[in-house]
Design an enzyme around this catalytic site. Structure first.
Site, mmCIF file in Angstrom:
data_model
loop_
_atom_site.group_PDB
_atom_site.id
_atom_site.type_symbol
_atom_site.label_atom_id
_atom_site.label_comp_id
_atom_site.label_asym_id
_atom_site.label_seq_id
_atom_site.Cartn_x
_atom_site.Cartn_y
_atom_site.Cartn_z
ATOM 1 N N GLU A 60 0.872 -1.180 0.000
ATOM 2 C CA GLU A 60 0.000 0.000 0.000
ATOM 3 C C GLU A 60 0.905 1.224 0.000
ATOM 4 O OE1 GLU A 60 -3.466 0.933 -0.090
ATOM 5 O OE2 GLU A 60 -2.390 2.828 -0.055
ATOM 6 N N ASN A 87 5.470 1.413 -3.170
ATOM 7 C CA ASN A 87 4.843 1.843 -4.420
ATOM 8 C C ASN A 87 4.954 0.677 -5.405
ATOM 9 O OD1 ASN A 87 4.144 2.954 -6.845
ATOM 10 N ND2 ASN A 87 5.407 4.784 -6.618
ATOM 11 N N ASP A 110 -6.671 2.685 -9.454
ATOM 12 C CA ASP A 110 -6.653 3.734 -10.480
ATOM 13 C C ASP A 110 -7.991 4.426 -10.709
ATOM 14 O OD1 ASP A 110 -3.975 3.093 -10.924
ATOM 15 O OD2 ASP A 110 -4.537 1.491 -12.296
ATOM 16 N N LYS A 114 -8.621 8.630 -17.782
ATOM 17 C CA LYS A 114 -8.422 9.422 -18.995
ATOM 18 C C LYS A 114 -7.015 9.179 -19.542
ATOM 19 C CE LYS A 114 -11.743 12.879 -17.806
ATOM 20 N NZ LYS A 114 -11.983 13.978 -16.897
ATOM 21 N N ASP A 146 -15.048 -0.522 -11.114
ATOM 22 C CA ASP A 146 -16.429 -0.136 -11.410
ATOM 23 C C ASP A 146 -16.471 0.784 -12.644
ATOM 24 O OD1 ASP A 146 -14.981 1.697 -9.837
ATOM 25 O OD2 ASP A 146 -16.799 2.798 -9.363
HETATM 26 C C1 LIG Z 1 -9.248 3.267 -5.085
HETATM 27 S S1 LIG Z 1 -8.416 2.611 -3.698
HETATM 28 C C2 LIG Z 1 -9.042 0.925 -3.534
HETATM 29 C C3 LIG Z 1 -8.874 0.406 -2.147
HETATM 30 C C4 LIG Z 1 -9.352 -1.050 -1.916
HETATM 31 N N1 LIG Z 1 -8.633 -1.970 -2.772
HETATM 32 C C5 LIG Z 1 -10.839 -1.175 -2.149
HETATM 33 O O1 LIG Z 1 -11.259 -1.770 -3.144
HETATM 34 O O2 LIG Z 1 -11.604 -0.689 -1.288
HETATM 35 C C6 LIG Z 1 -6.807 2.319 -4.388
HETATM 36 C C7 LIG Z 1 -5.779 1.982 -3.320
HETATM 37 O O3 LIG Z 1 -4.548 1.685 -3.962
HETATM 38 C C8 LIG Z 1 -3.502 2.395 -3.309
HETATM 39 N N2 LIG Z 1 -2.464 2.647 -4.328
HETATM 40 C C9 LIG Z 1 -2.541 3.500 -5.378
HETATM 41 N N3 LIG Z 1 -1.420 3.464 -6.101
HETATM 42 C C10 LIG Z 1 -0.606 2.559 -5.502
HETATM 43 C C11 LIG Z 1 0.702 2.091 -5.775
HETATM 44 N N4 LIG Z 1 1.388 2.563 -6.827
HETATM 45 N N5 LIG Z 1 1.252 1.157 -4.955
HETATM 46 C C12 LIG Z 1 0.561 0.688 -3.869
HETATM 47 N N6 LIG Z 1 -0.698 1.101 -3.555
HETATM 48 C C13 LIG Z 1 -1.270 2.019 -4.366
HETATM 49 C C14 LIG Z 1 -4.162 3.674 -2.789
HETATM 50 O O4 LIG Z 1 -3.439 4.274 -1.749
HETATM 51 C C15 LIG Z 1 -5.528 3.144 -2.357
HETATM 52 O O5 LIG Z 1 -5.497 2.652 -1.027
#
Ligand SMILES: C[S@@+](CC[C@H](N)C(=O)[O-])C[C@H]1O[C@@H](n2cnc3c(N)ncnc32)[C@H](O)[C@@H]1O
Length: 202
Positions: A60, A87, A110, A114, A146
């Site tokens: 995360e 990351n 994501d 776009k 979604d």
């Molecule tokens: C839209 S949220 C979805 C959270 C969860 N999976 C859900 O469905 O409720 C996207 C998650 O991915 C994490 N995230 C985004 N880019 C990331 C990356 N490059 N590496 C690790 N985590 C990432 C964000 O911090 C966030 O917690």
């Protein structure tokens, strides 16, 4: 759980640590699965409970979630799950040996779809190549979103990646583990359609 307003998690280049995966789980011989972007950990914790015969690692990017989920794992005595701040766009090869992962899960990644936001997307051709190196042959990659535009962009990226094969003709018919993330629950409550992709590492 508020992050510092000037803190940009996407500046995270190096993982917070480099776990020795042969030491962090109680049963090291079990298959190792990976969830990317676990946020509050709802799905990851349910997964660890539902599949005690597997190990699950979570990455995360946002630091605030790590301590929160670690506390829950300790409270529930779940020794088959481990989470860290990293990351996923830059850390996969640094954290996982080639062919060491048995399953990949990316739920509702994501929120941008776009074309000008392509650079920000976790799931892009470079990421898919790096993930493929870490997955064992036959491993499944599960993705849900979604957003139809994003689902189609991911389908197109995966269809042109030679390392993966779609398990279904297009979208997967059901939730493979029957477990829900926070965003999935919200979407279901709102009556939104969910697009599920399942690709198999060749
Ligand atoms: C839209 S949220 C979805 C959270 C969860 N999976 C859900 O469905 O409720 C996207 C998650 O991915 C994490 N995230 C985004 N880019 C990331 C990356 N490059 N590496 C690790 N985590 C990432 C964000 O911090 C966030 O917690």
């Amino acid at each position: 759980m508020r992050a510092h307003p000037h803190y940009n998690p996407f500046n995270v280049r190096e993982p917070a640590e480099y776990p020795d995966w042969t030491k962090v789980f109680a049963r090291t011989e079990q298959p190792l699965d990976l969830e990317i972007g676990f946020s509050t950990g709802r799905w990851l914790i349910q997964y660890a409970k539902t599949f005690p015969e597997r190990n699950i690692a979570g990455l995360e990017i946002r630091a605030k979630f790590i301590e929160h989920v670690r506390g829950k794992l300790t409270a529930e005595n779940l020794a088959n799950a481990y989470v860290l701040q990293a990351n996923a766009a830059t850390a996969l090869r640094k954290l996982f040996a080639p062919q060491s992962l048995s399953r990949g899960i990316i739920m509702f990644p994501d929120p941008w779809y776009k074309p000008r936001h392509l650079k920000r997307r976790v799931i892009n051709p470079k990421f898919l190549t790096e993930l493929a190196e870490c997955l064992v042959s036959g491993a499944e990659l599960h993705i849900a979103t979604d957003q139809q535009n994003l689902a189609e962009a991911m389908l197109a990226d995966l269809a042109t990646a030679p390392e993966y094969q779609n398990k279904y003709a297009r979208y997967a018919p059901e939730n493979f583990a029957g477990l829900m993330t926070d965003i999935e629950l919200y979407n279901l409550k709102c009556g939104r359609k969910i697009y599920r992709l399942v690709f198999v590492r060749c």
